[in-house]
Design an enzyme around this catalytic site. Structure first.
Site, PDB file in Angstrom:
ATOM      1  N   GLU A 170     -10.281  24.814  11.415  1.00 48.65           N
ATOM      2  CA  GLU A 170     -10.999  24.905  12.691  1.00 48.65           C
ATOM      3  C   GLU A 170     -10.059  24.927  13.906  1.00 48.65           C
ATOM      4  O   GLU A 170     -10.523  25.009  15.034  1.00 48.65           O
ATOM      5  CB  GLU A 170     -11.974  23.731  12.826  1.00 48.65           C
ATOM      6  CG  GLU A 170     -12.997  23.644  11.713  1.00 48.65           C
ATOM      7  CD  GLU A 170     -14.011  24.777  11.743  1.00 48.65           C
ATOM      8  OE1 GLU A 170     -14.444  25.144  12.844  1.00 48.65           O
ATOM      9  OE2 GLU A 170     -14.336  25.301  10.662  1.00 48.65           O
ATOM     10  N   SER A 180       5.449   4.323  17.446  1.00 51.55           N
ATOM     11  CA  SER A 180       4.902   2.959  17.561  1.00 51.55           C
ATOM     12  C   SER A 180       5.909   1.965  17.001  1.00 51.55           C
ATOM     13  O   SER A 180       5.714   1.419  15.911  1.00 51.55           O
ATOM     14  CB  SER A 180       3.576   2.850  16.794  1.00 51.55           C
ATOM     15  OG  SER A 180       2.608   3.710  17.332  1.00 51.55           O
ATOM     16  N   GLU A 185      -7.356  22.041   8.553  1.00 56.29           N
ATOM     17  CA  GLU A 185      -6.866  22.645   9.805  1.00 56.29           C
ATOM     18  C   GLU A 185      -7.548  23.984  10.110  1.00 56.29           C
ATOM     19  O   GLU A 185      -7.194  24.644  11.081  1.00 56.29           O
ATOM     20  CB  GLU A 185      -5.354  22.868   9.717  1.00 56.29           C
ATOM     21  CG  GLU A 185      -4.544  21.610   9.618  1.00 56.29           C
ATOM     22  CD  GLU A 185      -3.050  21.859   9.512  1.00 56.29           C
ATOM     23  OE1 GLU A 185      -2.286  20.944   9.857  1.00 56.29           O
ATOM     24  OE2 GLU A 185      -2.631  22.958   9.092  1.00 56.29           O
ATOM     25  N   PHE A 230       0.865  -1.189   0.000  1.00 58.16           N
ATOM     26  CA  PHE A 230       0.000   0.000   0.000  1.00 58.16           C
ATOM     27  C   PHE A 230       0.892   1.227   0.000  1.00 58.16           C
ATOM     28  O   PHE A 230       1.877   1.283   0.718  1.00 58.16           O
ATOM     29  CB  PHE A 230      -0.895   0.016   1.246  1.00 58.16           C
ATOM     30  CG  PHE A 230      -1.623   1.317   1.440  1.00 58.16           C
ATOM     31  CD1 PHE A 230      -2.773   1.601   0.712  1.00 58.16           C
ATOM     32  CD2 PHE A 230      -1.154   2.268   2.339  1.00 58.16           C
ATOM     33  CE1 PHE A 230      -3.437   2.811   0.884  1.00 58.16           C
ATOM     34  CE2 PHE A 230      -1.812   3.479   2.509  1.00 58.16           C
ATOM     35  CZ  PHE A 230      -2.956   3.744   1.783  1.00 58.16           C
ATOM     36  N   GLU A 262       0.578  26.469  11.893  1.00 57.78           N
ATOM     37  CA  GLU A 262      -0.530  26.138  12.791  1.00 57.78           C
ATOM     38  C   GLU A 262      -0.872  27.236  13.788  1.00 57.78           C
ATOM     39  O   GLU A 262      -2.026  27.381  14.174  1.00 57.78           O
ATOM     40  CB  GLU A 262      -0.245  24.825  13.522  1.00 57.78           C
ATOM     41  CG  GLU A 262      -0.213  23.638  12.577  1.00 57.78           C
ATOM     42  CD  GLU A 262      -0.050  22.310  13.277  1.00 57.78           C
ATOM     43  OE1 GLU A 262       0.061  22.273  14.533  1.00 57.78           O
ATOM     44  OE2 GLU A 262      -0.029  21.286  12.561  1.00 57.78           O
ATOM     45  N   GLY A 310       6.676  -1.010  17.265  1.00 59.14           N
ATOM     46  CA  GLY A 310       6.324  -2.383  16.959  1.00 59.14           C
ATOM     47  C   GLY A 310       5.905  -2.594  15.512  1.00 59.14           C
ATOM     48  O   GLY A 310       6.013  -3.692  14.981  1.00 59.14           O
TER      49      GLY A 310
END
Length: 178
Positions: free
Chosen positions: A140, A111, A138, A12, A94, A113
């Site tokens: 809002e 993460s 973004e 993917f 931002e 793993g």
């Protein structure tokens, strides 16, 4: 390493990450096992601290949870982008702030793993107000200023659950103790 990769295939490829499935063979036993990895370009996080001690945060809707989260400003690295440049860009996009001083606090594996994402965390100081340039989705966002004590309380009571924010605040606290 006690294994070797026999086969690797991208199954993917999306806008944010790709998924690679590797087939590995353990050196000792000869056993074969699959490993699935979400390959992510990484990102940068800022802990923006105002001159009077308040920390600048943003609210952001997070689609996987269908919730608005309170977070530190952060974003994905562009290809071959220096994490410090990314941190400065995301802070400006931002929040509208730019920083005259940026200090590296550390990095985290989000993460380990199953995902290769590395987030680089920076302290942003000597902030200068400006105009934000938020991306689609973004609009809002709200900018929120909180004291460290208020943030600690929100982490403790479960109002702040974003891992990069909790880690960023922890690294900031360690940095300011020296």
């Amino acid at each position: 390493m006690n294994f070797k990769v026999i086969k690797s295939k991208t199954v993917f490829e999306g806008k944010v990450f790709k998924v690679v499935v590797d087939e590995i063979k353990y050196n000792g036993s000869g056993n074969i096992a699959p490993r699935q990895v979400a390959v992510h370009p990484g990102g940068a996080v800022t802990v923006p601290v105002k001159s009077y001690g308040k920390i600048v945060m943003v609210t952001q809707f997070r689609y996987p949870f269908k919730e608005v989260l309170l977070e530190l400003p952060a974003g994905k690295l562009n290809k071959n982008e220096d994490p410090e440049i990314c941190a400065a860009r995301e802070l400006s996009e931002e929040t509208g702030y730019s920083a005259n001083k940026i200090t590296r606090l550390g990095k985290i594996y989000t993460s380990p793993g199953f995902c290769s994402e590395v987030l680089h965390i920076f302290l942003a100081e000597d902030l200068v107000s400006g105009q934000h340039a938020r991306e689609e989705g973004e609009e809002e966002m709200e900018v929120v200023e909180l004291s460290l004590e208020e943030i600690n309380e929100k982490i403790k009571n479960g109002e702040i659950v974003d891992a990069k924010t909790i880690c960023g605040i922890s690294l900031y606290k360690l940095h300011t103790r020296h």
